[in-house]
Design an enzyme around this catalytic site. Structure first.
Site, PDB file in Angstrom:
ATOM      1  N   PRO A  23       0.835  -1.210   0.000  1.00 18.29           N
ATOM      2  CA  PRO A  23       0.000   0.000   0.000  1.00 18.29           C
ATOM      3  C   PRO A  23       0.864   1.253   0.000  1.00 18.29           C
ATOM      4  O   PRO A  23       1.824   1.356   0.778  1.00 18.29           O
ATOM      5  CB  PRO A  23      -0.790  -0.121   1.303  1.00 18.29           C
ATOM      6  CG  PRO A  23      -0.720  -1.567   1.674  1.00 18.29           C
ATOM      7  CD  PRO A  23       0.591  -2.054   1.183  1.00 18.29           C
ATOM      8  N   ALA A  57      -3.968   2.450   2.108  1.00 18.93           N
ATOM      9  CA  ALA A  57      -4.753   2.518   3.335  1.00 18.93           C
ATOM     10  C   ALA A  57      -6.120   3.152   3.071  1.00 18.93           C
ATOM     11  O   ALA A  57      -6.217   4.256   2.551  1.00 18.93           O
ATOM     12  CB  ALA A  57      -4.005   3.321   4.392  1.00 18.93           C
ATOM     13  N   GLN A 100      -5.774  -2.561   1.883  1.00 16.75           N
ATOM     14  CA  GLN A 100      -5.419  -2.345   3.280  1.00 16.75           C
ATOM     15  C   GLN A 100      -6.494  -1.478   3.924  1.00 16.75           C
ATOM     16  O   GLN A 100      -6.811  -0.403   3.423  1.00 16.75           O
ATOM     17  CB  GLN A 100      -4.065  -1.642   3.378  1.00 16.75           C
ATOM     18  CG  GLN A 100      -3.580  -1.456   4.805  1.00 16.75           C
ATOM     19  CD  GLN A 100      -2.298  -0.646   4.861  1.00 16.75           C
ATOM     20  OE1 GLN A 100      -2.317   0.570   4.709  1.00 16.75           O
ATOM     21  NE2 GLN A 100      -1.177  -1.319   5.072  1.00 16.75           N
ATOM     22  N   TYR A 182      -0.472   4.328  13.261  1.00 12.04           N
ATOM     23  CA  TYR A 182      -1.912   4.503  13.166  1.00 12.04           C
ATOM     24  C   TYR A 182      -2.607   3.705  14.274  1.00 12.04           C
ATOM     25  O   TYR A 182      -1.960   3.128  15.140  1.00 12.04           O
ATOM     26  CB  TYR A 182      -2.379   4.163  11.760  1.00 12.04           C
ATOM     27  CG  TYR A 182      -1.725   5.066  10.732  1.00 12.04           C
ATOM     28  CD1 TYR A 182      -1.909   6.449  10.780  1.00 12.04           C
ATOM     29  CD2 TYR A 182      -0.889   4.559   9.740  1.00 12.04           C
ATOM     30  CE1 TYR A 182      -1.288   7.301   9.871  1.00 12.04           C
ATOM     31  CE2 TYR A 182      -0.251   5.403   8.831  1.00 12.04           C
ATOM     32  CZ  TYR A 182      -0.451   6.769   8.903  1.00 12.04           C
ATOM     33  OH  TYR A 182       0.176   7.608   8.033  1.00 12.04           O
ATOM     34  N   ARG A 230      -0.420  -5.780   8.560  1.00 17.44           N
ATOM     35  CA  ARG A 230       0.790  -4.967   8.398  1.00 17.44           C
ATOM     36  C   ARG A 230       1.202  -4.468   9.775  1.00 17.44           C
ATOM     37  O   ARG A 230       0.372  -3.909  10.511  1.00 17.44           O
ATOM     38  CB  ARG A 230       0.507  -3.783   7.464  1.00 17.44           C
ATOM     39  CG  ARG A 230       1.724  -2.863   7.191  1.00 17.44           C
ATOM     40  CD  ARG A 230       2.665  -3.494   6.200  1.00 17.44           C
ATOM     41  NE  ARG A 230       3.775  -2.621   5.824  1.00 17.44           N
ATOM     42  CZ  ARG A 230       3.788  -1.804   4.764  1.00 17.44           C
ATOM     43  NH1 ARG A 230       2.715  -1.696   4.000  1.00 17.44           N
ATOM     44  NH2 ARG A 230       4.868  -1.109   4.480  1.00 17.44           N
ATOM     45  N   LEU A 302      13.371  -0.218   1.445  1.00 19.34           N
ATOM     46  CA  LEU A 302      14.438   0.151   0.521  1.00 19.34           C
ATOM     47  C   LEU A 302      15.044  -1.065  -0.184  1.00 19.34           C
ATOM     48  O   LEU A 302      16.261  -1.191  -0.300  1.00 19.34           O
ATOM     49  CB  LEU A 302      15.531   0.948   1.244  1.00 19.34           C
ATOM     50  CG  LEU A 302      15.196   2.399   1.609  1.00 19.34           C
ATOM     51  CD1 LEU A 302      16.392   3.094   2.236  1.00 19.34           C
ATOM     52  CD2 LEU A 302      14.710   3.179   0.392  1.00 19.34           C
ATOM     53  N   GLY A 324       8.009  -1.039  -2.959  1.00 18.43           N
ATOM     54  CA  GLY A 324       7.114   0.110  -2.911  1.00 18.43           C
ATOM     55  C   GLY A 324       7.567   1.268  -3.766  1.00 18.43           C
ATOM     56  O   GLY A 324       7.210   1.383  -4.933  1.00 18.43           O
ATOM     57  N   ARG A 325       8.373   2.157  -3.192  1.00 20.98           N
ATOM     58  CA  ARG A 325       8.807   3.343  -3.931  1.00 20.98           C
ATOM     59  C   ARG A 325       9.520   2.977  -5.229  1.00 20.98           C
ATOM     60  O   ARG A 325       9.365   3.663  -6.248  1.00 20.98           O
ATOM     61  CB  ARG A 325       9.710   4.205  -3.047  1.00 20.98           C
ATOM     62  CG  ARG A 325       8.974   4.881  -1.904  1.00 20.98           C
ATOM     63  CD  ARG A 325       9.958   5.625  -0.994  1.00 20.98           C
ATOM     64  NE  ARG A 325       9.271   6.405   0.022  1.00 20.98           N
ATOM     65  CZ  ARG A 325       8.863   5.932   1.197  1.00 20.98           C
ATOM     66  NH1 ARG A 325       9.039   4.655   1.480  1.00 20.98           N
ATOM     67  NH2 ARG A 325       8.260   6.710   2.072  1.00 20.98           N
TER      68      ARG A 325
END
Length: 364
Positions: A23, A57, A100, A182, A230, A302, A324-325
């Site tokens: 996500p 999310a 998610q 969160y 997660r 990473l 991800g990124r």
């Protein structure tokens, strides 16, 4: 076959490989509704060759959003929009799509990151926030209202209602968000949970709310439908949530019937101290993997190079790897990884002619 490209099964869901798109919040919804940006964004990722794509999310109630532009899934209009997005994507892609679901807790009611991400006051564009304890995220942020036992029961039902909507909309998997500071993470960490009732104090009590939500969601979705979690493996703060507690939580999740655990880190408070490096959170996933019996573990952090991703699976540090990124920067990351590791992968027929001439047997 390189293990990174070997299939894996999460409950009733078969994945073609171990590469997951995790996500990644887009902060682009309108009244919680996915818009054309989401269809384009997730459609692109669904054509990446990844084994699984997990939608960002998605709040279970309006007050559970991080920003006013967060996705939501608490009403019929949102459910229909999610279904429409999935239907459009599936007209061209068979990639499994998860979602998610979560609640921002004390980190809610803020602006979008590229607009400064500052707290939004409840008497303006924001709303009143809640948390396990009345402890603000940082100076200048709202002091959240402490959740009562009745509030906790209501929120559990909100997660259930959203999970049912996710299933009806057509998602193949649900991920409960208990990471990055969160609401569920706020219950887990002693730094944000100062309660003295059954939801605070001991590790058993701090785990209670996420475990109650998992049990309620599992009871509401079809049998063998995958529901994962997660987590942040550590707060990266002394005296905070740590990897040993996370490993115990993972063992409890396994017994409770979770489909997998997705191990990230940090996000609870600005005091965190993180040393960034390639694969900097993989050790957290490895520690959790060593503590469980069969619960699949996803590593993240990473991971940008195919060789590193493959080594994580080959050495048993984790069962899957989340990109991800790096996937947003290069939505064909999976193709490039397959080429680097000598693997064959499926691709849309419209793109078959793009295969480089010096790469043999890349596309199935």
């Amino acid at each position: 076959m390189n293990p990174l490209f070997s299939p894996i099964k999460l409950k009733n869901l078969n994945l073609n490989n171990r590469i997951v798109v995790p996500p990644m919040d887009q902060y682009s919804a309108e009244d919680g509704l996915p818009v054309n940006w989401h269809t384009m964004h997730y459609g692109n990722l669904a054509a990446s060759g990844a084994g699984l794509v997990i939608v960002e999310a998605t709040a279970v109630e309006p007050a559970g959003r991080i920003s006013p532009q967060d996705l939501g899934l608490w009403n019929d209009a949102q459910e229909a929009a999610h279904k429409g997005m999935l239907d459009a994507i599936r007209s061209y892609s068979s990639t499994p799509m998860g979602i998610q679901i979560g609640h921002a807790g004390r980190k809610g009611s803020t602006g979008r990151p590229w607009e400064g991400g500052k707290p939004l006051p409840p008497d303006g564009a924001g709303w009143e926030i809640c948390a396990p304890s009345p402890l603000p995220f940082a100076p200048g942020h709202q002091t959240p209202a402490e959740l009562t036992a009745a509030d906790i029961a209501r929120l559990t039902e909100s997660f259930v209602a959203t999970a049912k909507r996710a299933v009806r909309a057509g998602y193949n998997l649900i991920e409960l968000h208990a990471a990055h500071g969160y609401l569920m993470h706020e219950f887990l960490s002693p730094l944000s949970n100062a309660r003295t009732d059954a939801y605070g104090g001991s590790l058993e009590n701090r785990m209670r709310f996420p475990l109650e939500v998992l049990a309620a969601v599992l009871a509401a979705v079809p049998a063998n439908y995958p529901v994962g979690v997660r987590v942040s493996g550590t707060d990266f703060i002394d005296e905070g949530w740590n990897v040993q507690e996370c490993a115990t939580f993972a063992q409890t999740l396994e017994k409770a019937g979770a489909a997998y655990i997705h191990v990230s880190g940090g996000g609870l408070a600005p005091e965190q101290r993180i040393s960034l490096a390639p694969g900097y959170q993989v050790g957290l996933a490895a520690a959790v993997r060593a503590a469980v019996t069969e619960l699949p573990v996803i590593a993240v952090g990473l991971i940008t190079e195919p060789e590193l991703a493959a080594s994580i699976v080959v050495t048993g540090q984790a069962d899957m790897v989340a990109i991800g990124r790096a996937m947003m920067y290069d939505p064909r990351w999976v193709w490039h990884a397959a080429a680097a590791l000598g693997q064959t992968i499926a691709a849309p027929p419209q793109y078959l002619r793009c295969k480089p001439h010096n790469v043999k047997d890349l596309f199935a």
